[in-house]
Design a protein around this motif. Structure first.
Motif, PDB file in Angstrom:
ATOM      1  N   VAL A  44      43.101  57.921  41.584  1.00 49.42           N
ATOM      2  CA  VAL A  44      43.817  58.388  40.515  1.00 49.42           C
ATOM      3  C   VAL A  44      43.536  57.006  39.913  1.00 49.42           C
ATOM      4  N   VAL A  45      43.838  56.844  38.206  1.00 54.08           N
ATOM      5  CA  VAL A  45      43.366  55.293  37.513  1.00 54.08           C
ATOM      6  C   VAL A  45      45.053  55.231  36.860  1.00 54.08           C
ATOM      7  N   ALA A  46      45.998  54.473  37.479  1.00 55.95           N
ATOM      8  CA  ALA A  46      47.128  54.048  36.927  1.00 55.95           C
ATOM      9  C   ALA A  46      46.884  53.464  36.030  1.00 55.95           C
ATOM     10  N   ARG A  64      33.255  53.243  32.416  1.00 55.14           N
ATOM     11  CA  ARG A  64      32.753  54.641  33.171  1.00 55.14           C
ATOM     12  C   ARG A  64      32.765  55.595  31.793  1.00 55.14           C
ATOM     13  N   PRO A  75      50.007  48.359  42.264  1.00 50.01           N
ATOM     14  CA  PRO A  75      49.191  47.845  43.171  1.00 50.01           C
ATOM     15  C   PRO A  75      48.316  49.044  42.256  1.00 50.01           C
ATOM     16  N   THR A  76      46.574  47.862  41.763  1.00 47.46           N
ATOM     17  CA  THR A  76      45.418  48.345  41.339  1.00 47.46           C
ATOM     18  C   THR A  76      45.478  49.831  40.328  1.00 47.46           C
ATOM     19  N   ASP A  83      52.078  44.851  43.296  1.00 44.85           N
ATOM     20  CA  ASP A  83      51.196  43.781  42.786  1.00 44.85           C
ATOM     21  C   ASP A  83      51.773  42.632  42.246  1.00 44.85           C
ATOM     22  N   PRO A 115      42.517  44.529  39.031  1.00 44.44           N
ATOM     23  CA  PRO A 115      41.323  45.077  39.787  1.00 44.44           C
ATOM     24  C   PRO A 115      40.708  44.807  39.105  1.00 44.44           C
ATOM     25  N   SER A 116      39.444  45.199  39.551  1.00 43.87           N
ATOM     26  CA  SER A 116      38.749  45.136  38.983  1.00 43.87           C
ATOM     27  C   SER A 116      38.116  46.247  38.949  1.00 43.87           C
ATOM     28  N   VAL A 117      37.387  46.635  37.707  1.00 48.21           N
ATOM     29  CA  VAL A 117      37.125  48.525  37.610  1.00 48.21           C
ATOM     30  C   VAL A 117      35.688  48.573  36.421  1.00 48.21           C
ATOM     31  N   THR A 118      35.158  49.200  37.090  1.00 47.80           N
ATOM     32  CA  THR A 118      33.550  49.728  36.836  1.00 47.80           C
ATOM     33  C   THR A 118      33.829  50.971  35.495  1.00 47.80           C
ATOM     34  N   VAL A 140      45.758  49.248  35.891  1.00 46.88           N
ATOM     35  CA  VAL A 140      44.964  48.630  34.837  1.00 46.88           C
ATOM     36  C   VAL A 140      45.846  48.915  33.552  1.00 46.88           C
ATOM     37  N   ARG A 144      42.465  56.079  46.314  1.00 45.26           N
ATOM     38  CA  ARG A 144      41.591  56.166  45.174  1.00 45.26           C
ATOM     39  C   ARG A 144      41.187  56.898  44.436  1.00 45.26           C
ATOM     40  N   GLY A 175      38.033  52.476  33.530  1.00 45.88           N
ATOM     41  CA  GLY A 175      37.232  53.501  34.225  1.00 45.88           C
ATOM     42  C   GLY A 175      37.580  54.542  34.582  1.00 45.88           C
TER      43      GLY A 175
END
Lengths: 627, 276
Positions: free
Chosen positions: B30-32, B137, B47-48, B125, B132-135, B50, B28, B74
């Motif tokens: 990285v943001v792809a 920032r 997977p993961t 996926d 993916p749920s994103v927080t 955005v 976890r 995110g």
């Protein structure tokens, strides 16, 4: 970079554990390995360095041009910044991964299409000169080379695409063609000939051009006494023709002797090259192919020189100087079919038409050779990949064979695989019918890239093909054995001299307005009755199609039972026809109404060459054929 | 961790290889970003990852909006970002360049396309997996004009300095037909390696050196319209250790629209050689 301190905005963690990663290639079937490696990697670096020296002015232009041509990079129309890289496919044998490599190189360094020539080369056009070495590098990875594809050397050694499968052949000449190519490539003997030099191996009288090259060879056998057993044995050999060739002046080759045993193949070849090297004209570049030497000297004198030289070669060559043909046949292996793919394809519109005009039954039971029709030899990068895929899937010998007429053949296609192969070709845009008919004209590259061209012969060939297919003329069996061949200038890259209807380009004018204009020749052929086409009349570019259609109309009106267009034209040009159209003069007279130029106001399109929206002018640069 | 042979070389890697990305996803760290169209993304993705379809970004790629978009995905100023697509890396490059332009330092391209990822049978996926749920920032906006070429910049650079190389990344036939005077042709396809979106470093350096592009060069890349193919070339130059590179992001479309001079290869019918 540390992976620990990075913040992630994600709430969800990946649900998968990374598994073992298979290699990218793993999905492919087992690949056949080429038997020959024609490449030499160091030539790429050497070429790159030499280009730099040339650009820095430390290598003079003439020397550089010779060097470039020796490595297979030809000049390009009106510019010194681009080259055409001519990739040799010796004997026309191309492996699937080689086609894929060419595909990739065409996208990276050329125009995203490759061009298949009449000499079993694959050409990449409009390559930046500084990138040529990168192409060499890419070719070397798959064992291919462009070395000696241009220049005054032994050019690509050709072999009939039907050699090995032709019902009329005594044996397969492919191993001999490959052995000859191997012997002469980079051989000091032929690095600086007076002019280029071409070998052509055929399978039989019908399927080759044995009489239209420097050395043409038709396989044959004879029965000879067996020295050891006292009985008889079959001996292999060739019917060798020397001194033929197409060009500004074309000549039909002469038969050297009744029978040239296979053991004499190399000696004969060396002797011929030595005589040409010694006596060929090195001054008059326009007239220095070997055929001119033969013509000037007279055949009998030339023939006795060759035979004498051959006895010297035979007596003085080291015993290790031998041709080493590899006679191991390619394994015929039909890939397993997971499911029956043949279902709907056979019902496709066009399948039976394609079957009739693009395939030949082989001498091997249940197997066929399939010819893929291209437009004037052009094939896209994507189509090259599709072709490679289909070779793997449907050619049980696992290689493609480049043909003599800007086409490609897939051989050893099982009868049951014809329909799925057709479906595959259809999907790739490669299923046009008419490959083996008059509807597949040859067009040299013309003004699309060639310095010498006067007209866009390349586009004209495509236009004729489209019109023929639109009219369904490929379906007429009486037209099938005729050919249309077009060159963009009097030189014969388009082989107009051996076409039933041949054209070569020039310019004409009305007042100050110029238009593209072709000289039309009739009755040329390259089979057992080889003869050069005879001049008929000049035809404006935009009248070529109507003129061809008119000739077909004349044929249909005057034919005898059993005639084909080819046999009818043969009688007309031989003054052996007795119908209303009985001579070339009569043909010309009938065509006259189509030939008169309109005024520019009446028909502005007449004054534009194909593919061009600006006024036509003849413009040429310096040719390099003779460089 | 890098797809490039970075080693002790000071030039930062511009690509991340697939195994490194898989590790970072697992950690976890990285943001792809998936640069493909929403429908393709929803159907199947890494997977993961955005989704930032390039078209969305291009509808307004002003720095403030881009910073907002980044935050909403995110991505904070320090977040490690890897971008991928299925278009030779060209869409991903344009997104990566845009993030760099607003001052985001840690962004690289995935060394492979999504099709290559799939052909390696790596984890994905599909439509049944939850997105993916994103927080969200905060992301700042500190534009970095040093990587951008405007047409004014381009004209002045070419006029003022001998070391400027203008690189056209469209296909060869388009180049022959019309290009910015003085440009050289380096079609985007030339930049790829056999199984990766960019050639290896030494391979790239040799290719560029043959074309007269080296350490002392200032490179300006351009393509047809929005700076995607030339974005890839921007990263190709960086991968070869040529940091003095700018993207003419408005490219040939703007150039023609402004009726600037163009050059072409005359007296040849090269289009008729294409089998397209």
């Amino acid at each position: 970079m540390s992976q620990t301190s990075r913040a992630s905005g994600h709430d969800s963690a990946p649900s998968h554990k990374p598994g073992k990663r298979p290699r990218l290639e793993s999905a492919r079937p087992e690949e056949r390995k080429p038997r020959e490696n024609w490449a030499r990697r160091s030539e790429a670096d050497h070429f790159a360095d030499t280009v730099k020296l040339f650009r820095q002015g430390r290598y003079d232009a003439d020397s550089f041009r010779r060097f470039r041509l020796q490595h297979g990079a030809y000049g390009t129309r009106m510019t010194g910044d681009y080259a055409m890289v001519r990739i040799k496919i010796p004997a026309g044998v191309a492996y699937p991964h080689q086609l894929e490599a060419i595909s990739r190189l065409s996208e990276q360094f050329s125009i995203g299409s490759a061009h298949i020539s009449t000499r079993e080369n694959v050409q990449l056009h409009w390559v930046v000169l500084e990138d040529v070495s990168e192409i060499f590098r890419g070719l070397s990875r798959v064992g291919l080379t462009s070395r000696e594809a241009c220049g005054n050397t032994v050019r690509n050694v050709m072999c009939s695409p039907l050699a090995g499968v032709c019902p009329s052949e005594p044996f397969d000449s492919t191993p001999y063609a490959i052995a000859v190519a191997r012997f002469f490539l980079r051989n000091p003997l032929c690095q600086n000939l007076p002019r280029k030099f071409k070998f052509n191996f055929t399978c039989c009288e019908e399927h080759g051009m044995a009489r239209m090259v420097d050395v043409g060879l038709i396989p044959q056998t004879r029965t000879v006494p067996d020295a050891e057993g006292g009985g008889q044995r079959e001996q292999r050999g060739f019917n060798v023709f020397l001194g033929g060739g197409l060009g500004n002046r074309s000549f039909v080759g002469h038969q050297l002797e009744e029978f040239t045993p296979e053991d004499d193949l190399l000696y004969t070849s060396i002797a011929t090259i030595r005589i040409f090297d010694r006596l060929g004209d090195r001054k008059n570049l326009a007239r220095n192919r070997m055929r001119y030497l033969v013509d000037e000297m007279g055949w009998e004198k030339f023939q006795s020189l060759i035979l004498m030289e051959r006895s010297i070669v035979r007596a003085t060559q080291s015993v290790v100087t031998r041709l080493k043909p590899d006679f191991t046949p390619l394994e015929i292996r039909r890939p397993l079919r997971i499911s029956d793919e043949s279902g709907s394809a056979a019902a496709q519109d066009g399948y039976s038409r394609w079957l009739a005009t693009n395939t030949i039954r082989q001498k091997q039971d249940s197997y066929h050779t399939v010819f893929v029709t291209l437009e004037a030899g052009d094939i896209t990068a994507g189509q090259l990949n599709s072709l490679a895929d289909m070779v793997r899937r449907y050619s049980c010998e696992g290689v493609a064979r480049i043909g003599f007429v800007q086409n490609v053949a897939l051989r050893f296609v099982h009868s049951d695989d014809l329909a799925p192969l057709y479906a595959g070709l259809l999907g790739a845009g490669l299923a046009k019918s008419g490959a083996l008919t008059m509807a597949a004209p040859i067009g040299c590259s013309g003004t699309t890239s060639c310095n010498l061209a006067l007209t866009n012969s390349h586009r004209l060939a495509k236009e004729i093909q489209r019109k023929f297919l639109e009219l369904g003329l490929d379906k007429d069996p009486d037209l099938a054995d005729s050919t249309i061949k077009i060159s963009g200038c009097p030189n014969s890259c388009g082989q107009h001299g051996i076409a039933t209807i041949g054209f070569f380009g020039g310019g004409a004018r009305v007042g100050k307005d110029m238009y593209a204009n072709y000289q039309m020749l009739l009755g040329g052929r390259s089979d057992g009755l080889t003869m050069l086409g005879q001049t008929c009349t000049r035809v404006p570019a935009k009248r070529v199609i109507p003129v061809i259609l008119k000739i077909i109309e004349m044929f249909r009106a005057n034919r005898r039972p059993g005639d084909t267009l080819k046999s009818w034209i043969h009688r007309v040009v031989s003054d052996a026809e007795d119908s209303g159209v009985s001579s070339i003069k009569d043909v010309k007279a009938e065509l006259q109404p189509l030939l008169a130029p309109p005024t520019k106001d009446d028909d502005p399109d007449f004054y534009l060459d194909y593919g061009s929206d600006t006024s036509y002018h003849t413009k040429t640069g310096k040719g390099e054929c003779a460089a | 961790m890098s797809g490039d042979v970075a080693g002790a070389d000071p030039a930062p890697a511009v690509t991340t290889d697939v195994d490194a990305l898989r590790g970072e996803i697992r950690d976890r760290s990285v943001v792809a970003i998936d640069a493909r169209r929403p429908e393709d993304y929803k159907r199947s993705r890494i997977p993961t990852a955005v989704n930032l379809p390039l078209a969305d970004l291009l509808s307004d790629d002003g720095p403030d909006r881009v910073a907002k978009i980044a935050g909403s995905l995110g991505i904070g100023d320090e977040t490690r970002v890897v971008v991928y697509d299925d278009s030779f890396g060209a869409l991903a490059s344009r997104i990566a360049w845009t993030l760099e332009y607003i001052g985001h330092a840690d962004v690289t391209l995935l060394g492979a396309t999504y099709a290559q990822w799939r052909s390696m049978e790596l984890e994905t996926d599909d439509a049944t997996a939850p997105l993916p749920s994103v927080t969200p920032r905060e992301h700042s906006s500190n534009p970095n004009p040093g990587i951008l070429a405007t047409h004014e910049y381009l004209e002045k650079a070419v006029a003022d300095r001998d070391n400027v190389v203008l690189v056209d990344n469209r296909e060869r036939l388009n180049f022959l037909e019309q290009h910015i005077p003085g440009a050289i042709s380096l079609p985007y396809r030339t930049l790829a390696g056999p199984d990766s979106i960019l050639r290896g470093r030494e391979d790239m350096r040799r290719l560029l050196a043959n074309r007269g592009i080296g350490e002392g060069s200032e490179v300006i890349t351009y393509c047809g319209s929005v700076g995607t193919l030339s974005g890839l070339a921007y990263y190709a130059m960086k991968s070869a250790g040529l940091p003095n590179t700018r993207l003419y992001v408005r490219s040939f479309k703007e150039w023609k629209g402004l009726q600037k001079p163009t050059a072409s290869q005359a007296d040849a019918n090269y289009w008729d050689l294409s089998a397209e």
